[in-house]
Design an enzyme around this catalytic site. Sequence first.
Site, PDB file in Angstrom:
ATOM      1  N   HIS D 201      42.601  42.436  32.391  1.00 37.11           N
ATOM      2  CA  HIS D 201      41.391  43.616  32.296  1.00 37.11           C
ATOM      3  C   HIS D 201      41.963  44.633  33.785  1.00 37.11           C
ATOM      4  O   HIS D 201      42.205  44.036  34.661  1.00 37.11           O
ATOM      5  CB  HIS D 201      40.037  43.512  32.119  1.00 37.11           C
ATOM      6  N   GLU D 267      34.066  40.567  43.140  1.00 39.59           N
ATOM      7  CA  GLU D 267      34.300  39.358  42.735  1.00 39.59           C
ATOM      8  C   GLU D 267      35.799  39.097  43.599  1.00 39.59           C
ATOM      9  O   GLU D 267      36.672  39.745  43.904  1.00 39.59           O
ATOM     10  CB  GLU D 267      34.736  39.569  41.097  1.00 39.59           C
TER      11      GLU D 267
END
Lengths: 309, 309, 309, 309
Positions: D201, D267
């Site tokens: 992604h 993240e």
Amino acid sequence: MTGVLRPGHAQLRVLNIDEAARFYRDVMGLVETGRDAQGRVYLKCWDEHDHNSLILREADHAGIDFIGFKVLNEATLDQLERDVRAFGLETERLPAGELLETGERVRFRLPTGHLFEIYAQKAQVGNGLPNVNPPPWAPDADRGMAPTRLDHCLLYGPNVTANKKLFVDVLGFHLVERILGPAEAGEPEIGLFLSCSHKTHDIAFVEYPEPGKLHHLSFRMPTWERVLRAGDIMGMNKVPIDIGPTRHGVTRGETIYAWDPSGNRFETFAGGYEPYPDSRTITWTFDGFPHGLDFPQGKLHESFLTVVT
Amino acid sequence: MTGVLRPGHAQLRVLNIDEAARFYRDVMGLVETGRDAQGRVYLKCWDEHDHNSLILREADHAGIDFIGFKVLNEATLDQLERDVRAFGLETERLPAGELLETGERVRFRLPTGHLFEIYAQKAQVGNGLPNVNPPPWAPDADRGMAPTRLDHCLLYGPNVTANKKLFVDVLGFHLVERILGPAEAGEPEIGLFLSCSHKTHDIAFVEYPEPGKLHHLSFRMPTWERVLRAGDIMGMNKVPIDIGPTRHGVTRGETIYAWDPSGNRFETFAGGYEPYPDSRTITWTFDGFPHGLDFPQGKLHESFLTVVT
Amino acid sequence: MTGVLRPGHAQLRVLNIDEAARFYRDVMGLVETGRDAQGRVYLKCWDEHDHNSLILREADHAGIDFIGFKVLNEATLDQLERDVRAFGLETERLPAGELLETGERVRFRLPTGHLFEIYAQKAQVGNGLPNVNPPPWAPDADRGMAPTRLDHCLLYGPNVTANKKLFVDVLGFHLVERILGPAEAGEPEIGLFLSCSHKTHDIAFVEYPEPGKLHHLSFRMPTWERVLRAGDIMGMNKVPIDIGPTRHGVTRGETIYAWDPSGNRFETFAGGYEPYPDSRTITWTFDGFPHGLDFPQGKLHESFLTVVT
Amino acid sequence: MTGVLRPGHAQLRVLNIDEAARFYRDVMGLVETGRDAQGRVYLKCWDEHDHNSLILREADHAGIDFIGFKVLNEATLDQLERDVRAFGLETERLPAGELLETGERVRFRLPTGHLFEIYAQKAQVGNGLPNVNPPPWAPDADRGMAPTRLDHCLLYGPNVTANKKLFVDVLGFHLVERILGPAEAGEPEIGLFLSCSHKTHDIAFVEYPEPGKLHHLSFRMPTWERVLRAGDIMGMNKVPIDIGPTRHGVTRGETIYAWDPSGNRFETFAGGYEPYPDSRTITWTFDGFPHGLDFPQGKLHESFLTVVT
């Protein structure tokens, strides 16, 4: 960004088809997906979805018959065919089905003498995982060396700079890294690493007097730990190793080079960075190349330059 | 289980003390903890607690002066001194402080010609982490190759089976693995890997005509990924590599062998299994040993047998 | 250094013997080595050599029946039996063969209420690799989570400091790490990590009102990458996870805690440092312990303190 | 394949600019490359070549101001501007230099309420390695968590299927994975993972009533071992962790979610497979999604669905 996606299939010549099939299936851990009327054996890596990525053909000498890249769709195929012709190369259409489960292919001979193909269709057989709520890996991920995909190939032949022009100007690749020849020879480009994606290379060429030669076909490993596991399996099966495990300076990849039973070199390859079309090209001088080949050792393993099929 | 704990220190001869100190401190990433009146340089690995594990001494030829093992306490030291004498070797006491921050040492010459020491005291300087609520690593864990400890050494000399008798019968080691000579020579034991713990080896010997030689001093790396990082640092610093990165069949360890600026071989070593005194000994035949040395390649790198200091 | 080698076997109570055998064999990947007349199932980890390390017994509630440590030889067994009696505990001899392929065991009840055994003999069945020229791993190393060995256990019960006295003064363990209770309670020792080797723990105890409880049985994984692979297998098999994957501050180990089908917690454990009897003890304060349990998160997962079998 | 390359920059709102700059520079290990007249702080990951990828702006509430994707060249920029207008969105041109070292940007508001930009120019400052004979990493690769690049972002807002239409039909992304809502709600698409490359992604969206929200900004880690090292650094610096380390089922990536000092989730992300435009989309059902979020635990961490900035 012309719509060339990735190396999709390569056809290798092997000296004994049964021995070769056994090696790629049971030792390397590929999945055998079919055999055709000619006796060719079709395999794929466990995490590939298309029907085949490696085709073995028995012959009296080893080497590569052709390498094929998948393109986005038929329109791309047609456009690239026109572009390649405009570049001055003859092209040939191979009919759908000539390779199992594979659509029509446009084939042409590279300046380095290799047969190169593009195609838009190959039947998808999946990677053994469901499309809904899949686990991260299938049992085949632990069978043999278990590479995840065909990654790239390195081909040897004359006129690599003509190949560069074709791949960059026509096929839309970018030049990620390059190796220069000796200073006394004027530092010609003798090694070219080309990408049609953000992999460090989808195909590479090294200058060599004889056309159409294979240096190695590369298979992708998920981690450096799995490269070592592949090396363990090579040791268990007395697979002759050329170089590694080690890290390439070129691409930063983690690698083992070894030979299949027919003498075709293959690579188990992990790591590497992710270049984009806007990245600057990295250059390895002739004197710097030993570290490009084997970064820790900085050693110009002689076989890299001389052993091809 | 006699109370011999581990290899605690080794003194290396180096050709240029400043160059050597710089190498072990800045490239290997050890911590320099002192210098003495003789000009010796003391270092330790970041995760070791005792004051020193590597001592460098400038000399006109490379090699190892002595290796010292720490024992549990003074009573163990006295008992082992008696036992070694009973075995028939002369022992010498070196006074506390002869090595910085180190207690009295009992020294004797092994049948292979090496000076071996045992000692019970060395000042603890810590690993840079607090004793209360410590994090898992200190900043020094990322400086240079950053081994965690001195792991073992491999020594070359004659009469290795006499060493075995001493280490097994007197010092309480167990024989974890062994290498046999050629069948035509009657398969003599020519390589011995001995442990006083559940490491695969705390010391090892290989038969060699010349006494007192060093094959390598080994430093512990936490993971195979950190072995590669060490290899990268070797490449960055043009450290000459002998073998690796690869996996040993012997001990299953992951390794690089390389040379310090004086030509002393060292190893960055990870992995391996955990044998106990009740484990059976593993044997490598002469023909099998190439895989024992380099499991993936199965190659008997010539230098392993011939280059020592 | 009394000759206590390592945790050699543990007997678990399971609610359904077939389901439990299936879990430990097919999901965890242990090797089933036998069943006895009582219906107990015997298993071992692939890289263990002794006949069994885990024994499953069907019962109406989960938990641990006993844990057994292997000692060096019969003389050690006899000496430790005398020492334990002198310490004030009653001991019992279980006959050879009461556990399959296992010699006589000396059993006694710890102050925390657990049955603890020592024994000197267990038949060696090997790890699936030859003793001559072995490869580094066997096919079982890729079957299920594939731990290499039983590593340690953590037991809950009252009077852990009495256990400490026994293990340190009589059995020759050293206290590697400890957890303190709240400052307002005077910082009593409530968690003790004890080693008879240079593992960070061979056994551990946490203070708890009810005697004889099991917190977890721990199985050794070779790397952090294999801990994740174990976690993947847990996910594939819907094995309920308690904590992890993460790193413990205590021992620096890499871990997942999960539950077997009977509700017995187990751990897949890698990493950790290597303490020796001369290492200083590390202390975790009550406020610091959340990082001791889960170093990245620094979170005191409630279940750690409350869920036992 | 429209010429959209990758997420190139994101501007975060932080509550205290100095604290935030310190965090991203010293704890996360980014490289600070500039500050502008508005007081914004510019940073990049060590292995990125462009001048900046993260811009910090002090504000009274946290969140994301905009995300910008780099496109191949000015022609692509112009074409996409036309295409986005044709799709029905208003676009705005921000002048070159409004962001330091960055060319003209075309900005528009996504159906989910987020400001999205495309741009073709950003000054290249390099990754600290030479373009000729480079080593595989720079010293900054060991400073802080040391991600290699800005990887992707996950944004929350209403109308995610309208975003899908824009990204797939106009911007040339492919839908790699998707999450469905509950069966009783008719299984609407509530999570979309979109790629303009062969990353799993480059941007993702989750349905949420409030527009313009940030779930997390993701930074690329080279390996699972480096994800743990990042977790260690979080523990050392008391960085609050949301989830992990663990493996996502979605994308197969290895992850930790944590919060910066302003409460923006970030993240540290490694692994994942490599989809292509011809890959089939993977679907996660609402019931299957707990394993999609945390594959080992199969746990629907509540905060994933509810905590955004």
